[in-house]
Design an enzyme around this catalytic site. Structure first.
Site, short mmCIF file in Angstrom:
data_model
loop_
_atom_site.label_atom_id
_atom_site.label_comp_id
_atom_site.label_asym_id
_atom_site.label_seq_id
_atom_site.Cartn_x
_atom_site.Cartn_y
_atom_site.Cartn_z
N TYR A 102 2.42 31.41 11.86
CA TYR A 102 2.91 30.85 10.60
C TYR A 102 1.81 30.52 9.59
O TYR A 102 1.76 31.08 8.51
CB TYR A 102 3.77 29.61 10.89
CG TYR A 102 4.96 29.95 11.73
CD1 TYR A 102 5.96 30.79 11.25
CD2 TYR A 102 5.09 29.47 13.03
CE1 TYR A 102 7.05 31.14 12.03
CE2 TYR A 102 6.18 29.82 13.83
CZ TYR A 102 7.16 30.65 13.32
OH TYR A 102 8.22 31.01 14.09
N PRO A 115 14.07 31.77 7.42
CA PRO A 115 15.45 32.22 7.58
C PRO A 115 16.41 31.45 6.68
O PRO A 115 16.17 30.30 6.32
CB PRO A 115 15.76 31.91 9.06
CG PRO A 115 14.44 31.58 9.68
CD PRO A 115 13.60 31.02 8.58
N HIS A 338 9.80 28.08 8.38
CA HIS A 338 9.88 28.32 9.81
C HIS A 338 8.80 27.64 10.65
O HIS A 338 8.94 27.51 11.86
CB HIS A 338 9.83 29.84 10.04
CG HIS A 338 10.57 30.31 11.25
ND1 HIS A 338 10.66 29.58 12.41
CD2 HIS A 338 11.26 31.45 11.49
CE1 HIS A 338 11.36 30.25 13.31
NE2 HIS A 338 11.74 31.38 12.77
N LYS A 418 32.27 38.61 28.36
CA LYS A 418 32.48 37.55 29.35
C LYS A 418 33.57 37.94 30.35
O LYS A 418 33.47 37.64 31.54
CB LYS A 418 32.83 36.23 28.65
CG LYS A 418 31.56 35.45 28.28
CD LYS A 418 31.76 34.39 27.23
CE LYS A 418 32.66 33.26 27.63
NZ LYS A 418 32.75 32.26 26.52
N TYR A 447 12.10 43.02 19.38
CA TYR A 447 11.77 41.61 19.58
C TYR A 447 13.06 40.82 19.59
O TYR A 447 13.85 40.92 18.66
CB TYR A 447 10.89 41.16 18.41
CG TYR A 447 10.37 39.74 18.46
CD1 TYR A 447 9.01 39.51 18.64
CD2 TYR A 447 11.20 38.64 18.28
CE1 TYR A 447 8.49 38.22 18.66
CE2 TYR A 447 10.70 37.35 18.30
CZ TYR A 447 9.35 37.14 18.49
OH TYR A 447 8.86 35.87 18.51
N SER A 532 17.55 38.14 16.65
CA SER A 532 17.72 36.78 17.15
C SER A 532 19.20 36.43 17.25
O SER A 532 19.96 36.68 16.32
CB SER A 532 17.02 35.80 16.21
OG SER A 532 17.07 34.50 16.75
#
Length: 604
Positions: A102, A115, A338, A418, A447, A532
């Site tokens: 950062y 974000p 962030h 599920k 990632y 993410s």
């Protein structure tokens, strides 16, 4: 902690309802982040390279890795250095990570780092509705803050293990400070007299709004409404210089402009008031109307960058850790800087606030006249004016370059995976692999952030979703999926360990080992897919920009019967296209469900 103070300095005098030291006692009981065994990381690194580099490159890297991990070799020495660092710190990674990920990162925080979160659309259409909602939202955040201050936040668990709660203590009263070569983060929550005001910005004008009465109680929703109305009415003119847009510039440029800006005493005091505030509320002007289908995408870009200098990009202080955005047209959300925290603590706060705003208030306000909120003044010199113009131009280039698409995938939600006893996250990650492979006929470094909060001061490591198994699957579309997530959250992933070994080498002033100069290492860290999962109770979606020029940023919130996706790319890259990737992703999810439906459950 973020400001480099030892955790013991986190104890600050607050209301007497606090359970003394509960937070500290909890933190002290957490295990330390392990340093994984060197051989394990080397083996896993080679395995991670298999699906993404060619055989020639892999062979070369295998030689380098063998040499690196040889007995008494350079890897061995660096590993011992890391283990020593681990013994003498609370977390061998946390300071390094804050710095490298950062504070040393020099691209603008806008799009490249911060974000945004889009909240469900609200039904107000005028300033009364906007101000009323803002008042309730502020009260909701202060309600959450009281749990932080009193140390009564419920401790979170993952798989029966307690999680580190440190990030919750970093998101309020904090701000990033630009520097010429590297930034810093300040946290005023730890001061003897913690801040008691928020910043409100409307029509590019900043105000200090005290949110506590002299007896320490918070202002009621009615009182907040009255104060916000005063702010609104005294900032009707829109011809003001958008000083906040400076915070959107490249960090080195902003660092220089900042040093110049705060030479002036008035400017320095105004900037300090913003930095010290508990959080910021941005009362936005309405954005151009779009179709219902396009609405979420438009809202996402409003949260990420404000829409450009003609719209709301100047109505921000992007260095502020937490900014709540409330548009006159009912578009609401959050953008956060962030450096101090990941998504989950922010989402927990948002979930709390959204629930709070739904409650009707019973408190009648004593009609005590409140002082006028203080408007922050800025003296704009010709040089500062030039800096503002440069930041405006750069912002508008960024706005045009961001290719964003937000969709609600409505065919099914986490209920389907599920029902097959599969992890919804793994299911979505494999669908992303399939979508990417179908589009580009290759696998790429992927990632996915994994929480390390089982460990003291833990942040994240990387789940590398592109595995040999996922590569086989997307090529044949019929192999069952292996779970790779549990490795990462237990502190046994490879990326932060490799980073640690590299930084240890830099710290030891020895030459950088060949393994880090190798093309494979560059390929492995060029994340064409940066993803993410940010699950929330609220039907919201988080969004962020790609981390490489030819990549995608993918964020998703799996709800029970639908999935919210935000996919971003850059228009300047001819090879990427957010809408096309969204379509490929929808198709992949549907095809994988079809595959499951056709497979007898006994085989799964």
């Amino acid at each position: 902690s973020v400001d480099g103070k030892s955790p013991s300095s986190l104890l600050k005098p607050v209301a007497l309802t606090r359970i003394p030291g509960r937070y500290l006692a909890h933190q002290e009981s957490l295990p330390k982040l392990p340093v994984p065994p060197l051989k394990q990381t080397c083996d896993r690194y080679l395995a991670a390279l298999e699906p993404i580099v060619d055989s020639e490159m892999l062979k070369n890297t295998q030689e380098l890795v063998k040499e690196f991990q040889a007995q008494g070799g350079v890897g061995d020495r660096l590993q011992k250095g890391l283990e020593h660092r681990s013994r003498k710190t609370d977390n061998w990674l946390s300071d390094w990570w804050l710095q490298t990920a950062y504070l040393d990162y020099r691209l603008p925080v806008v799009v490249h780092s911060s974000p945004g979160v889009v909240l469900p659309r609200l039904e107000f259409s005028d300033r009364q509705g906007q101000i009323r909602y803002a008042a309730k939202l502020i009260a909701g955040v202060l309600d959450f803050k009281s749990m932080i201050d009193n140390e009564t936040l419920p401790i979170e668990y993952l798989g029966g293990k307690m999680l580190c709660m440190n990030q919750y203590y970093q998101v309020l009263c904090s701000c990033r400070i630009p520097g010429i070569k590297s930034d810093s983060v300040v946290n005023y929550a730890l001061n003897k007299r913690p801040p008691s005001h928020i910043t409100v910005v409307h029509n590019y004008q900043f105000f200090v709004l005290d949110v506590y009465n002299s007896d320490g109680t918070t202002l009621t929703v009615d009182q907040l409404y009255i104060q916000l109305e005063k702010i609104w009415n005294s900032s009707l003119q829109t011809n003001k210089e958008p000083i906040g847009i400076l915070t959107s510039n490249h960090r080195n440029s902003w660092g220089k402009a900042y040093a110049n800006l705060i030479k002036d005493k008035t400017n320095k005091e105004s900037v300090r008031a913003i930095q010290k505030s508990i959080f910021t509320v941005c009362l936005d002007a309405p954005m151009p109307r779009v179709s219902d289908e396009m609405y979420r995408t438009r809202a996402a870009v409003q949260m990420l960058h404000g829409g450009g200098s003609r719209w709301n990009s100047g109505n921000r202080w992007f260095d502020k850790t937490l900014q709540f955005i409330i548009g006159e047209d009912g578009t609401c959300g959050v953008i956060y800087e962030h450096a101090p925290a990941e998504g989950p603590p922010i989402v927990a706060l948002i979930d709390h606030v959204v629930e709070y705003t739904k409650k009707s208030e019973m408190v009648r306000t004593p009609m005590v006249p409140l002082p006028m909120p203080k408007k922050l003044r800025f003296n704009i010199t010709p040089e500062i004016k030039r800096d503002i113009e440069e930041a405006k131009q750069n912002m508008n280039i960024m706005v045009h370059d961001l290719d964003m698409k937000v969709i609600v995938f409505s065919h099914f939600g986490k209920n389907v995976p599920k029902s097959y006893k599969m992890s919804p996250d793994a299911f979505i990650q494999v669908a992303l692999q399939l979508a990417y492979y179908r589009t580009y006929k290759r696998c790429c470094a992927t990632y996915e952030s994994a929480s390390l909060r089982m460990f003291k001061l833990g942040r994240t490591d990387t789940i590398r979703s592109a595995t040999s198994d996922s590569a086989n699957f997307v090529k044949t579309m019929d192999d069952p999926v292996k779970q790779v997530c549990s490795v990462a959250i237990r502190g046994q992933a490879i990326d932060r360990h490799l980073l640690g070994l590299k930084l240890q080498a830099i710290e030891d002033l020895s030459a950088l080992p060949d393994i880090f100069m190798d093309t494979s290492f560059a390929v492995a860290n060029h994340y064409n897919l940066s993803t993410s999962q940010v699950p929330a109770k609220t039907d919201c979606v988080m969004c962020f920009g790609p981390v490489v020029p030819d990549g995608y940023g993918v964020c998703y919130n799996p709800m029970e019967e639908h999935i919210n996706f935000a996919v971003s790319a850059f228009n300047s890259c001819a090879d990427t296209n957010a809408a096309r990737m969204v379509q490929a992703l929808e198709d992949a999810l549907v095809d994988m469900k079809t595959l499951l439906d056709q497979t007898p459950k006994a085989k799964l």
